[in-house]
Design an enzyme around this catalytic site. Structure first.
Site, PDB file in Angstrom:
ATOM      1  N   PRO A   2       0.829  -1.216   0.000  1.00  0.00           N
ATOM      2  CG  PRO A   2      -0.617  -1.514   1.790  1.00  0.00           C
ATOM      3  CD  PRO A   2       0.673  -1.995   1.222  1.00  0.00           C
ATOM      4  CD  GLU A   3       3.728   2.740  -3.988  1.00  0.00           C
ATOM      5  OE1 GLU A   3       3.761   3.873  -4.512  1.00  0.00           O
ATOM      6  OE2 GLU A   3       4.255   1.751  -4.499  1.00  0.00           O
ATOM      7  CE  LYS A  58       5.035   4.833   1.004  1.00  0.00           C
ATOM      8  NZ  LYS A  58       6.163   3.937   0.730  1.00  0.00           N
TER       9      LYS A  58
END
Ligand SMILES: [Zn+2]
Length: 273
Positions: A2-3, A58
């Site tokens: 996940p960014e 993030k």
């Protein structure tokens, strides 16, 4: 992994699913997933209302009033909806059940965490305290980037550094540098004014579009509704090794830069200008 767009999507989904609801039950599997004793994890959360959600870089931020959950999903973490309460285990590393609402599992946080902080201590969290500006903030200007690029670092490494600006990871850095026609191995202080402007504009454009499409599903990422993102269909170079460049038709190559697999069009992104 996940960014920024995936973190923003999950944070938004958690609010849609559980916003305004109180925590009925909470559990955490392992001591190293959180910063409190595992038995204190539910004590801190049960009865608290989820007042809002957000994102810092993030990191997903869950606002429970006098306690804040800071969640880093790192590599393959996910937020899942479970059909019913389940004790936390090696898959469902942290579990929250909300009143009249969903059971949310913060799953496979092996390399991540679910920390509990006081609201006024959030800025001091080890990862948050060193975050650079958010890409959609007023501080993130062309001037700011030009100054930062003066460091003479490798451009890809610099953009991956969360203290430069928050939220870009390996996928979006490759896409930003392709859009800006900058080779990832360039030294940041060799970028001319036009290239700095292009990196700035591409960072905002690509992240905004990826948020709009609810992220990129490349391996494990799914939103909190279990759905895939849509940005993987718009990737120009990432994971397109040996495919033709969408601009010039040259074969996309994969190289290693800053320790990461890096995708580049050798024609659109020359190593020297
Ligand atoms: Zn090309």
């Amino acid at each position: 992994m996940p960014e920024l767009p995936e973190t923003a999507t999950i944070s938004h989904d958690v609010m849609a699913l559980a916003g305004g609801r109180r925590v009925l039950r909470a559990g955490v599997f392992r001591r190293d997933v959180t910063n409190v004793e595992p038995e204190d994890f539910p004590k801190n959360l049960v009865g608290k209302r989820l007042e809002g959600t957000g994102r810092r870089g993030k990191i997903i931020v869950l606002d429970f009033g006098d306690v804040v959950g800071l969640i880093h999903l790192v590599i393959s973490g996910r937020v899942l909806r479970l059909p019913e309460w389940t004790e936390s285990d090696h898959t469902n590393t942290a579990v929250l059940e909300f009143e009249d609402g969903p059971v949310l599992s913060f799953a496979k946080l092996w390399l991540g965490y679910f920390h509990l902080y006081k609201p006024d201590e959030v800025d001091g969290h080890p990862l948050i305290s060193r975050l650079g500006p958010e890409p959609f903030s007023e501080e993130f200007t062309v001037e700011y980037l030009r100054k930062t690029f003066g460091r003479k670092a490798n451009i890809k490494g610099l953009l991956l550094d969360q203290s430069v600006f928050a939220g870009l990871g390996n996928i979006y850095v490759d896409e930003v540098l392709f859009a800006a026609k900058v080779h990832p191995t360039r030294k940041s202080n060799t970028l001319d004014e036009r290239e700095v402007e292009a990196v700035h504009a591409a960072s905002r454009d690509i992240l905004a579009r990826a948020i709009e499409l609810r992220g990129t599903t490349f391996d494990s990422y799914h939103d909190a509704f279990g759905e895939s993102g849509g940005y993987q269909n718009e990737l120009k170079v990432f994971a397109r090794t040996r495919e033709p460049c969408p601009v010039c038709g040259t074969e996309i190559t994969k190289i290693r830069v800053a320790g990461r697999g890096t995708h580049v069009c050798p024609n659109c992104q020359p190593t020297r200008v």
